[in-house]
Design a protein around this motif. Structure first.
Motif, mmCIF file in Angstrom:
data_model
loop_
_atom_site.group_PDB
_atom_site.id
_atom_site.type_symbol
_atom_site.label_atom_id
_atom_site.label_comp_id
_atom_site.label_asym_id
_atom_site.label_seq_id
_atom_site.Cartn_x
_atom_site.Cartn_y
_atom_site.Cartn_z
ATOM 1 N N LEU A 116 0.807 -1.217 0.000
ATOM 2 C CA LEU A 116 0.000 0.000 0.000
ATOM 3 C C LEU A 116 0.843 1.272 0.000
ATOM 4 O O LEU A 116 0.615 2.195 -0.791
ATOM 5 C CB LEU A 116 -0.937 0.011 1.208
ATOM 6 N N ASN A 117 1.797 1.340 0.892
ATOM 7 C CA ASN A 117 2.628 2.545 1.001
ATOM 8 C C ASN A 117 3.394 2.801 -0.295
ATOM 9 O O ASN A 117 3.497 3.945 -0.758
ATOM 10 C CB ASN A 117 3.601 2.421 2.176
ATOM 11 N N GLN A 118 3.928 1.747 -0.874
ATOM 12 C CA GLN A 118 4.683 1.895 -2.124
ATOM 13 C C GLN A 118 3.772 2.373 -3.258
ATOM 14 O O GLN A 118 4.193 3.196 -4.081
ATOM 15 C CB GLN A 118 5.348 0.561 -2.507
ATOM 16 N N LEU A 119 2.539 1.866 -3.287
ATOM 17 C CA LEU A 119 1.595 2.292 -4.325
ATOM 18 C C LEU A 119 1.304 3.786 -4.231
ATOM 19 O O LEU A 119 1.320 4.507 -5.234
ATOM 20 C CB LEU A 119 0.282 1.517 -4.192
ATOM 21 N N LEU A 120 1.056 4.257 -3.024
ATOM 22 C CA LEU A 120 0.741 5.671 -2.840
ATOM 23 C C LEU A 120 1.954 6.556 -3.124
ATOM 24 O O LEU A 120 1.804 7.691 -3.579
ATOM 25 C CB LEU A 120 0.226 5.908 -1.416
ATOM 26 N N MET A 121 3.135 6.040 -2.886
ATOM 27 C CA MET A 121 4.343 6.787 -3.225
ATOM 28 C C MET A 121 4.499 6.900 -4.740
ATOM 29 O O MET A 121 4.915 7.934 -5.263
ATOM 30 C CB MET A 121 5.574 6.107 -2.616
ATOM 31 N N VAL A 122 4.158 5.828 -5.456
ATOM 32 C CA VAL A 122 4.218 5.855 -6.922
ATOM 33 C C VAL A 122 3.294 6.928 -7.473
ATOM 34 O O VAL A 122 3.620 7.630 -8.438
ATOM 35 C CB VAL A 122 3.840 4.469 -7.498
ATOM 36 N N PHE A 123 2.131 7.091 -6.832
ATOM 37 C CA PHE A 123 1.168 8.109 -7.261
ATOM 38 C C PHE A 123 1.558 9.523 -6.822
ATOM 39 O O PHE A 123 0.842 10.477 -7.127
ATOM 40 C CB PHE A 123 -0.227 7.785 -6.725
ATOM 41 N N GLN A 124 2.673 9.625 -6.108
ATOM 42 C CA GLN A 124 3.119 10.924 -5.604
ATOM 43 C C GLN A 124 1.996 11.608 -4.830
ATOM 44 O O GLN A 124 1.706 12.799 -4.999
ATOM 45 C CB GLN A 124 3.595 11.806 -6.759
ATOM 46 N N THR A 125 1.356 10.820 -3.970
ATOM 47 C CA THR A 125 0.215 11.309 -3.200
ATOM 48 C C THR A 125 0.638 12.433 -2.260
ATOM 49 O O THR A 125 1.555 12.260 -1.449
ATOM 50 C CB THR A 125 -0.389 10.161 -2.372
ATOM 51 N N PRO A 126 -0.006 13.603 -2.329
ATOM 52 C CA PRO A 126 0.328 14.718 -1.440
ATOM 53 C C PRO A 126 0.158 14.345 0.034
ATOM 54 O O PRO A 126 -0.728 13.552 0.387
ATOM 55 C CB PRO A 126 -0.674 15.810 -1.851
ATOM 56 N N ASP A 127 0.968 14.915 0.902
ATOM 57 C CA ASP A 127 0.950 14.580 2.325
ATOM 58 C C ASP A 127 -0.400 14.852 2.980
ATOM 59 O O ASP A 127 -0.830 14.097 3.869
ATOM 60 C CB ASP A 127 2.032 15.363 3.066
ATOM 61 N N ASP A 128 -1.092 15.904 2.544
ATOM 62 C CA ASP A 128 -2.344 16.277 3.216
ATOM 63 C C ASP A 128 -3.507 15.334 2.910
ATOM 64 O O ASP A 128 -4.542 15.409 3.569
ATOM 65 C CB ASP A 128 -2.730 17.726 2.881
ATOM 66 N N ILE A 129 -3.352 14.445 1.924
ATOM 67 C CA ILE A 129 -4.422 13.480 1.644
ATOM 68 C C ILE A 129 -3.922 12.031 1.752
ATOM 69 O O ILE A 129 -4.671 11.094 1.522
ATOM 70 C CB ILE A 129 -5.044 13.705 0.239
ATOM 71 N N TYR A 130 -2.650 11.859 2.127
ATOM 72 C CA TYR A 130 -2.029 10.528 2.150
ATOM 73 C C TYR A 130 -2.749 9.587 3.114
ATOM 74 O O TYR A 130 -3.075 8.443 2.764
ATOM 75 C CB TYR A 130 -0.558 10.653 2.546
ATOM 76 N N LYS A 131 -3.020 10.052 4.319
ATOM 77 C CA LYS A 131 -3.620 9.194 5.342
ATOM 78 C C LYS A 131 -4.997 8.711 4.919
ATOM 79 O O LYS A 131 -5.327 7.520 5.058
ATOM 80 C CB LYS A 131 -3.718 9.958 6.670
ATOM 81 N N ASP A 132 -5.819 9.627 4.389
ATOM 82 C CA ASP A 132 -7.171 9.258 3.966
ATOM 83 C C ASP A 132 -7.139 8.293 2.780
ATOM 84 O O ASP A 132 -7.923 7.340 2.718
ATOM 85 C CB ASP A 132 -7.961 10.510 3.583
#
Length: 437
Positions: A116-132
């Motif tokens: 999961l964490n690696q997937l969200l990093m690939v998407f360059q998910t912004p910090d303010d929406i990462y947790k949600d």
């Protein structure tokens, strides 16, 4: 073997409509099903919640695409066997595909939950929406096994000329999601949206199993798995699932590109993708219907009837898509406000839709021709066309255009060019095949 619609001897226009309309209703209900999450999250959790759902939804889109592609592959094989009247092989293929589906779905979910964490990093998910985004994905992935098996069963029922179950199943899922979503979101935030979705998916699977037992289209036993059928299934399923995933992979790349902008732009892109579904689902319904129809006719060695259905599908599809496109272009801003009540988001959405415009009609044409290719077993050709469409043309153009002075408009232009090019290529490939025949 029971069959709902006679494609060989029945009236072409009526038979096509009997197949397409329930599937179109199912697609509209699927749209409503997906929009329920988007609308409730956008209205209850605001712009940030919607942006998180857009990022997390990219993974879900890929999984649903994979599921649809595998279902289409199963439908190709089963439809041809139904057309040929071979009950023994039909039952063996169905039993084998179900066993393979369970093993595959569980394996995929285990791997994705660990990454999961690696997937969200690939998407360059912004910090303010990462947790949600992570919270939504972690829960929603659990329901994938249920939805995978559900979609396999709907594909099998469709192969017997029964598109009605898919409509009934989606109606049930939409109602459950509509009622459960606000309750769970208020209690658990964005995680609640995921919980409601998983609940509806499990109940839909139970309904599919009960429906199948009642209709008894095929015989299924505990020893239904047949190793000899694995090869035939994989030869068809691998290309169709790859083909179905290609647009989703392209969409994921687009999300990565869009994530370099602000939250408003990310939310606007998510709204555009949801509005696009209004226009894509009719083409998807036509594609699914034609895969079954062409598959049965090809199995029955009635190529003359395939030509009749293609002509009728192009006429019906063009009228349907043109009408919907005009409506969406006129009311794009108003539709956008239903998702996120931000004028800035609505302005971006309306502008983007006007650029893409005619591309949606091209998408219908492409879907009809690729359905014919798949139904006749030319799944590798269909897959190659989609690869050129989304990966060779769209991704490079969007990557270059979006980084220049065009900004987000560069992405809309790249999408339009890819739609136009794909329709032209599909037409030329079909014409060349006719000349060789």
């Amino acid at each position: 073997m029971k069959q709902k619609i006679d494609f060989v001897n029945g009236d072409t226009g009526k038979a096509l409509l009997k197949m397409v309309m329930p599937l179109l209703m199912a697609m509209i209900l699927m749209l409503a099903y997906n929009l329920v999450d988007s609308i409730w999250v956008g209205n209850l959790l605001g712009e940030s919640g919607y942006a998180a759902l857009t990022t997390a939804g990219s993974v879900s889109i890929l999984l649903y695409a994979l599921t649809t592609g595998i279902g289409n592959g199963t439908s190709v094989v089963v439809s041809q066997l139904v057309g040929a009247g071979d009950k023994k092989k039909t039952d063996e293929v169905i039993g084998t595909s179900i066993v393979m589906s369970v093993v595959f779905a569980v394996s995929v979910i285990v791997v994705l939950e660990c990454l999961l964490n690696q997937l969200l990093m690939v998407f360059q998910t912004p910090d303010d929406i990462y947790k949600d985004a992570r919270s939504y994905l972690a829960i929603s992935l659990i329901g994938y096994v249920a939805i995978f098996l559900y979609m396999q069963l709907t594909s099998i029922y469709r192969s017997f000329g029964d598109p009605v179950f898919q409509m009934k199943g989606m109606l049930m899922g939409t109602v459950i999601n509509l009622v459960a979503d606000p309750l769970f979101i208020k209690a658990f935030g964005i995680s609640g949206a995921a919980i409601a979705t998983v609940l509806s998916q499990v109940l839909c699977l139970l309904f599919a199993v009960i429906y199948g037992k009642k209709k008894a289209y095929f015989g299924l036993s505990l020893n239904g798995f047949c190793l000899e059928r694995v090869s035939r299934i994989l030869k068809t399923v691998i290309p169709t699932s790859t083909q179905s995933c290609i647009p989703a992979i392209s969409s994921m790349v687009m999300v990565i590109l869009v994530n370099r902008f602000d939250v408003t732009t990310i939310a606007a892109y998510g709204v555009v993708k949801n509005i696009e579904n209004i226009l894509f689902y009719p083409a998807m319904a036509m594609n699914m219907a034609l895969i079954t129809i062409v598959g049965q006719l090809y199995g029955a060695k009635r190529n003359d009837r395939i030509k009749d259905y293609m002509r009728t599908a192009l006429i019906y599809g063009a009228v349907m898509e043109a009408a919907l496109t005009v409506l969406v272009l006129i009311f794009g801003a108003q539709i956008s406000m239903a998702f996120v009540k931000e004028p800035a988001v609505a302005a971006i959405v309306s502008h983007g839709l006007k650029i893409i415009g005619i591309g949606y009609l091209c998408y219908m044409v492409t879907s009809i021709f690729t359905a014919k290719m798949a139904g006749m077993g030319k799944v590798n050709l269909s897959m190659a066309l989609m690869f050129i469409y989304y990966i060779v043309i769209r991704v490079p153009l969007a990557t270059v255009f979006i980084r220049g002075s065009l900004g987000l408009d560069g992405m809309w232009i790249a999408i339009l060019i890819s739609h136009l090019a794909a329709a032209f290529m599909a037409f030329m490939v079909d014409r060349k095949a006719k000349m060789k025949a």
